[in-house]
Design a protein around this motif. Structure first.
Motif, PDB file in Angstrom:
ATOM      1  N   THR A  29     -14.169   8.271   7.078  1.00 14.35           N
ATOM      2  CA  THR A  29     -13.108   7.070   7.041  1.00 14.35           C
ATOM      3  C   THR A  29     -11.906   7.664   7.178  1.00 14.35           C
ATOM      4  OG1 THR A  29     -12.581   4.845   6.492  1.00 14.35           O
ATOM      5  CG2 THR A  29     -12.817   6.591   4.880  1.00 14.35           C
ATOM      6  N   VAL A  30     -10.948   7.222   7.914  1.00  7.91           N
ATOM      7  CA  VAL A  30      -9.531   7.790   8.011  1.00  7.91           C
ATOM      8  C   VAL A  30      -8.688   6.473   7.145  1.00  7.91           C
ATOM      9  CG1 VAL A  30      -7.529   7.807   9.406  1.00  7.91           C
ATOM     10  CG2 VAL A  30      -9.811   8.610  10.389  1.00  7.91           C
ATOM     11  N   VAL A  31      -7.858   7.156   6.329  1.00 11.58           N
ATOM     12  CA  VAL A  31      -7.007   6.243   5.800  1.00 11.58           C
ATOM     13  C   VAL A  31      -5.524   6.623   5.895  1.00 11.58           C
ATOM     14  CG1 VAL A  31      -8.519   5.860   3.968  1.00 11.58           C
ATOM     15  CG2 VAL A  31      -6.941   7.862   3.472  1.00 11.58           C
ATOM     16  N   TYR A  32      -4.506   5.821   5.416  1.00 13.81           N
ATOM     17  CA  TYR A  32      -3.063   6.118   5.609  1.00 13.81           C
ATOM     18  C   TYR A  32      -2.337   5.906   4.513  1.00 13.81           C
ATOM     19  CZ  TYR A  32      -3.854   6.178  10.773  1.00 13.81           C
ATOM     20  OH  TYR A  32      -4.330   6.502  12.068  1.00 13.81           O
ATOM     21  N   VAL A  33      -1.887   7.149   3.673  1.00 10.34           N
ATOM     22  CA  VAL A  33      -1.196   6.751   2.429  1.00 10.34           C
ATOM     23  C   VAL A  33      -0.140   5.880   2.768  1.00 10.34           C
ATOM     24  CG1 VAL A  33       0.037   7.928   0.713  1.00 10.34           C
ATOM     25  CG2 VAL A  33      -1.878   9.015   1.865  1.00 10.34           C
ATOM     26  N   PRO A  34       0.283   4.827   2.013  1.00 12.99           N
ATOM     27  CA  PRO A  34       1.301   4.011   1.960  1.00 12.99           C
ATOM     28  C   PRO A  34       2.577   4.717   1.877  1.00 12.99           C
ATOM     29  CG  PRO A  34      -0.118   3.101   0.588  1.00 12.99           C
ATOM     30  CD  PRO A  34      -0.722   4.442   0.927  1.00 12.99           C
ATOM     31  N   ASP A  35       3.710   4.392   2.684  1.00 12.92           N
ATOM     32  CA  ASP A  35       5.031   5.081   2.667  1.00 12.92           C
ATOM     33  C   ASP A  35       5.536   5.104   1.360  1.00 12.92           C
ATOM     34  OD1 ASP A  35       4.593   4.989   5.436  1.00 12.92           O
ATOM     35  OD2 ASP A  35       5.753   3.134   5.803  1.00 12.92           O
TER      36      ASP A  35
END
Length: 409
Positions: A29-35
């Motif tokens: 799964t692909v995740v994006y670390v919060p800014d």
């Protein structure tokens, strides 16, 4: 054992082997670390570790679902998932409390039953633009809109990062910004006291009980945040160094209960030097404090020795000094500055005395110099006057043979 793969920027792939699959055993799964987390390597690693552990558990238990299925979840059903998987891991209790209040009063009534993947950017933009005060019906202040924007963005960012939705509708929603009129109104509000006002204020504080006089004086002299100074115990004082150790604060958990928690940032944990006369006042007050404890028939402080407490050793609510401060100013007809303005005042007093910004930054325990320069050292009439005074010796009339004014044509 799962692993992570960096795909560039704040994008990562989380991978785990599915023992139930013979062909294509890998599940990812692909995740994006919060800014707000990706700026810190330590926080990023901790966030990814939590996400990877969660993904491993889903794959190994067979709970990992396809995007197609997860996209059907409604907004209100996703909120508890977001709260448990993101808010509880990355937000303080008070922040969660305030954010959930916004979600329950603003977001769920509008989007609650709508599927996450069916909420569009246009819906969000229109909704945000038309927000009104729930009681008066008047347009909301920009800061209030900004808090609502942040709550919505956090939820949709998480949904996108976790693969629940294919597109993030918040990507096209502009962050609320203050109008020229609002900025002017904010600038016109008094944010700190002048040195002359501080001198008068310190004397006026003698009208308060000793504990409150020392609390407000200490906040103003040390530039403490309200919860930080509420959490100070006698063991945190060093009389020889004339300094106070700060490493905790009184705050709220997500249920609204008062608790002792960590300070705002790592930089906030430090010794703060104080005036000798103030430390002497605290030393004198300690004798009365001990007597009060011994005479208290219902002492509930246990092993805690908060300098400032409600009378039986129990910590104050963070809002108590705020209310006490407002009542004090009103009763004594003093210029109104918010309690946090005493922290601003501490920075301003140092600035007007000629202290450099780096020293002020360290004393106020800020992470960035910009915070010190832009927030806590506001425009000062004293400094502005001093700067103008530097130009007085350029007056041409002070020259020995100053030219006469040119005659009118």
């Amino acid at each position: 054992m799962g692993w992570k793969e960096h795909l560039g920027g704040n994008k990562y792939r989380l991978v785990e082997r599915d023992p139930s699959k013979v062909s294509k055993p890998k599940k990812s799964t692909v995740v994006y670390v919060p800014d707000d987390i990706v700026k810190s390597t330590r926080k990023t690693e901790r966030w990814l570790a939590v996400e990877l552990a969660g993904w491993e558990e889903k794959v190994l238990s067979g709970e990992a679902t396809s995007k197609k299925r997860s996209e059907k979840i409604s907004f209100k059903d996703f909120v508890p998932i977001w709260e448990k998987s993101y808010a509880d891991e990355n937000m303080g209790g008070k922040t969660i409390l305030n954010t959930m209040e916004i979600i329950n009063s603003r977001l769920i009534p509008e989007f609650g039953d709508t599927r996450l993947d069916q909420i569009t950017t246009l819906q969000l933009v229109t909704w945000l633009a038309n927000l009104k005060n729930l009681k008066s019906g008047l347009p909301l202040a920009t800061n209030t809109k900004l808090n609502i924007f942040k709550a919505a963005k956090s939820i949709f960012d998480s949904a996108f990062a976790w693969g629940v939705i294919k597109n993030n509708p918040m990507d096209g929603v502009k962050r609320p910004s203050q109008s020229k009129r609002e900025r002017k109104e904010i600038r016109s509000k008094k944010k700190a006291y002048t040195r002359a006002e501080v001198e008068k204020l310190l004397l006026s504080l003698y009208a308060l009980p000793v504990r409150w006089r020392l609390y407000f004086t200490g906040v103003m002299m040390g530039g403490f945040r309200r919860g930080e100074f509420l959490a100070v115990e006698w063991a945190d004082l060093d009389y020889e160094r004339c300094a106070i150790w700060i490493d905790k604060q009184i705050t709220l958990d997500k249920e609204g209960n008062k608790i002792e928690g960590e300070v705002k940032t790592e930089e906030s944990e430090d010794w703060v030097a104080m005036p000798k006369w103030y430390m002497e006042d605290l030393k004198t007050y300690r004798r009365d404090w001990v007597k009060e404890k011994l005479n208290c028939k219902d002492w509930q402080g246990r092993s805690k020795e908060y300098i400032f407490h409600s009378g039986n050793g129990v910590m104050y609510y963070p809002s108590t000094p705020t209310r006490t401060w407002s009542k004090f100013l009103e009763k004594n007809e003093l210029p109104h500055v918010k309690l946090h303005g005493l922290r601003h005042t501490a920075g301003m007093l140092l600035r007007e005395s000629g202290t450099d910004l780096k020293t002020i930054q360290e004393r106020l325990r800020h992470v960035k110099m910009d915070t010190t320069a832009n927030i806590y050292t506001h425009k000062s009439d004293t400094i502005s006057r001093a700067a103008a005074d530097q130009l007085e010796d350029l007056n041409p009339k002070l020259a020995k043979f100053a030219p006469r004014s040119a005659p009118y044509a």
